[in-house]
Scaffold this motif. Structure first.
Motif, mmCIF file in Angstrom:
data_model
loop_
_atom_site.group_PDB
_atom_site.id
_atom_site.type_symbol
_atom_site.label_atom_id
_atom_site.label_comp_id
_atom_site.label_asym_id
_atom_site.label_seq_id
_atom_site.Cartn_x
_atom_site.Cartn_y
_atom_site.Cartn_z
ATOM 1 N N MET A 33 2.311 1.607 -3.510
ATOM 2 C CA MET A 33 1.183 1.996 -4.433
ATOM 3 C C MET A 33 1.030 3.488 -4.067
ATOM 4 S SD MET A 33 -1.480 -0.893 -4.553
ATOM 5 C CE MET A 33 -2.960 -0.055 -4.888
ATOM 6 N N VAL A 34 0.697 4.002 -3.189
ATOM 7 C CA VAL A 34 0.425 5.413 -2.900
ATOM 8 C C VAL A 34 1.482 6.310 -3.380
ATOM 9 C CG1 VAL A 34 -0.186 7.055 -1.205
ATOM 10 C CG2 VAL A 34 -1.322 5.064 -1.230
ATOM 11 N N GLY A 35 2.762 5.969 -2.968
ATOM 12 C CA GLY A 35 3.809 6.899 -3.309
ATOM 13 C C GLY A 35 4.033 6.825 -4.786
ATOM 14 N N GLY A 79 7.733 5.967 -1.812
ATOM 15 C CA GLY A 79 6.576 5.054 -1.343
ATOM 16 C C GLY A 79 7.141 3.978 -0.593
ATOM 17 N N MET A 134 1.302 9.018 -6.508
ATOM 18 C CA MET A 134 1.311 10.279 -6.164
ATOM 19 C C MET A 134 2.365 10.765 -7.073
ATOM 20 S SD MET A 134 1.216 11.113 -2.203
ATOM 21 C CE MET A 134 2.190 12.444 -2.216
ATOM 22 N N ALA A 157 0.678 -1.190 -0.056
ATOM 23 C CA ALA A 157 -0.051 -0.060 0.128
ATOM 24 C C ALA A 157 0.924 1.163 0.100
ATOM 25 C CB ALA A 157 -1.107 0.236 1.234
ATOM 26 N N GLY A 158 2.016 1.119 0.639
ATOM 27 C CA GLY A 158 2.755 2.462 0.865
ATOM 28 C C GLY A 158 3.339 2.546 -0.671
ATOM 29 N N GLY A 190 8.776 9.487 -6.538
ATOM 30 C CA GLY A 190 7.644 8.975 -5.525
ATOM 31 C C GLY A 190 7.720 7.364 -5.143
ATOM 32 N N ALA A 212 7.872 4.561 2.891
ATOM 33 C CA ALA A 212 6.723 4.555 3.699
ATOM 34 C C ALA A 212 6.119 3.084 3.988
ATOM 35 C CB ALA A 212 5.418 5.423 2.682
#
Lengths: 87, 240
Positions: free
Chosen positions: A41-43, A68, A46, A38-39, A64, A71
């Protein structure tokens, strides 16, 4: 009346002594992998979105992605800390 | 033979649209509606004649309510009780969705990522707004752990921010992936039963075990979703 209060208190303490099993920590490998993914993917998402809006392909995506990853690993680290507290 | 993913197909039952935006009543919507009706019926029946010695429905409703009540009290504390209705509705909705999906021929609406993502977004917006209302701009200090060296601060701020934004993603993927994987696996095993012929009994045994396992997953995922909601709410209230 006081007798009843004492009995209620005793019953509550008895209930509390039973440690609740924490299903939150079941299925741990799956949970950890999802936190990591999830980290990332979001990074990456973005970064991709920033690239689209500033026309700066591919720099934001790369940055990113690495942020990510950071993160994601941070999520896993925090989860493992929680796990350690719990055990 | 049908594909094991065919069970996740959305079918329009009553086609509707408002100026070309499709809002059809689908099989997914039908089961959402059914689960909401079932929840409402259960609690209406449970509360209709509240007696000292609870009947079937009343004791079931009381057990469910007590369970979520203690969950919120344990994980958030007294301050979290205003959020009990939110956690309770999320829990019952997901639980009934998962359990309705276990009925033969039923549609599991929790295996749809858009639905789980919507639910996770509700939680995410709640905790973000709660943090800003409780702490104002001080909420941003959540993204900077104490004792960070100043030259590391921008990097850590971004990483914490991404980690915070990844919460709804991990929350929704967890629920959706568990339900979808479980149901696909059940379907694959039952297909083996047909194709193995006389040796199919071995996969029938495996399917029975898997169905039991799926019931456990149905409860567990609803529970995990609500526990994580509680933990996030506590984070927003206490700021670490």
């Amino acid at each position: 009346m006081t007798d009843l209060k004492i009995r209620i208190k005793n019953a509550q303490e008895k209930n509390k002594k039973k440690p609740l099993k924490k299903p939150y920590f079941k299925n741990t490998p799956f949970r950890v992998s999802i936190e990591l993914v999830a980290g990332i993917m979001v990074g990456t998402g973005m970064g991709y979105w920033l690239d689209q809006s500033f026309n700066s392909s591919p720099w934001c995506l790369v940055v990113g992605f690495f942020l990510g990853c950071g993160a994601g690993f941070y999520n896993v680290y925090r989860y493992s800390q929680k796990l350690k507290d719990e055990l | 033979m049908h594909s094991p993913l065919e069970q996740f197909e959305i079918k329009e039952l009553i086609p509707l649209s408002i100026s070309e935006v499709p809002i059809s009543f689908t099989n997914s919507a039908l089961y959402m509606f059914l689960s909401v009706v079932a929840i409402s019926l259960l609690f209406l029946m449970g509360a209709r004649k509240a007696s000292f010695i609870p009947g079937k429905f009343q004791s079931l409703a009381e057990i469910l309510f007590g369970f979520i009540n203690s969950l919120v009290e344990e994980n958030v504390g007294e301050k979290g009780l205003p959020f009990l209705p939110l956690v309770f509705s999320l829990f019952t909705f997901i639980l009934f969705g998962n359990l309705f999906g276990m009925l033969p021929y039923a549609y599991t609406f929790t295996s749809q990522i858009i639905l789980t993502f919507g639910l996770a977004m509700v939680v995410f917006l709640t905790i973000t707004l709660l943090g800003f209302i409780k702490h104002g701009l001080h909420f941003f200090s959540y993204f900077l752990p104490q004792g960070t060296p100043i030259f590391m601060a921008p990097l850590l701020f971004v990483i914490e921010m991404i980690s915070f934004l990844s919460r709804p993603v991990s929350l929704s993927i967890r629920l959706f992936a568990n339900m979808m994987a479980g149901h696909t696996m059940l379907k694959v095993f039952s297909m083996f039963t047909i194709s193995l012929g006389i040796f199919g009994f071995s996969t029938i045994i495996a399917s029975i075990v898997l169905i039991g396992f799926e019931f456990m997953v149905a409860f567990l995922q609803a529970y995990v979703f609500s526990v994580l909601t509680c933990l996030y709410i506590r984070d927003a209230i206490e700021l670490h």
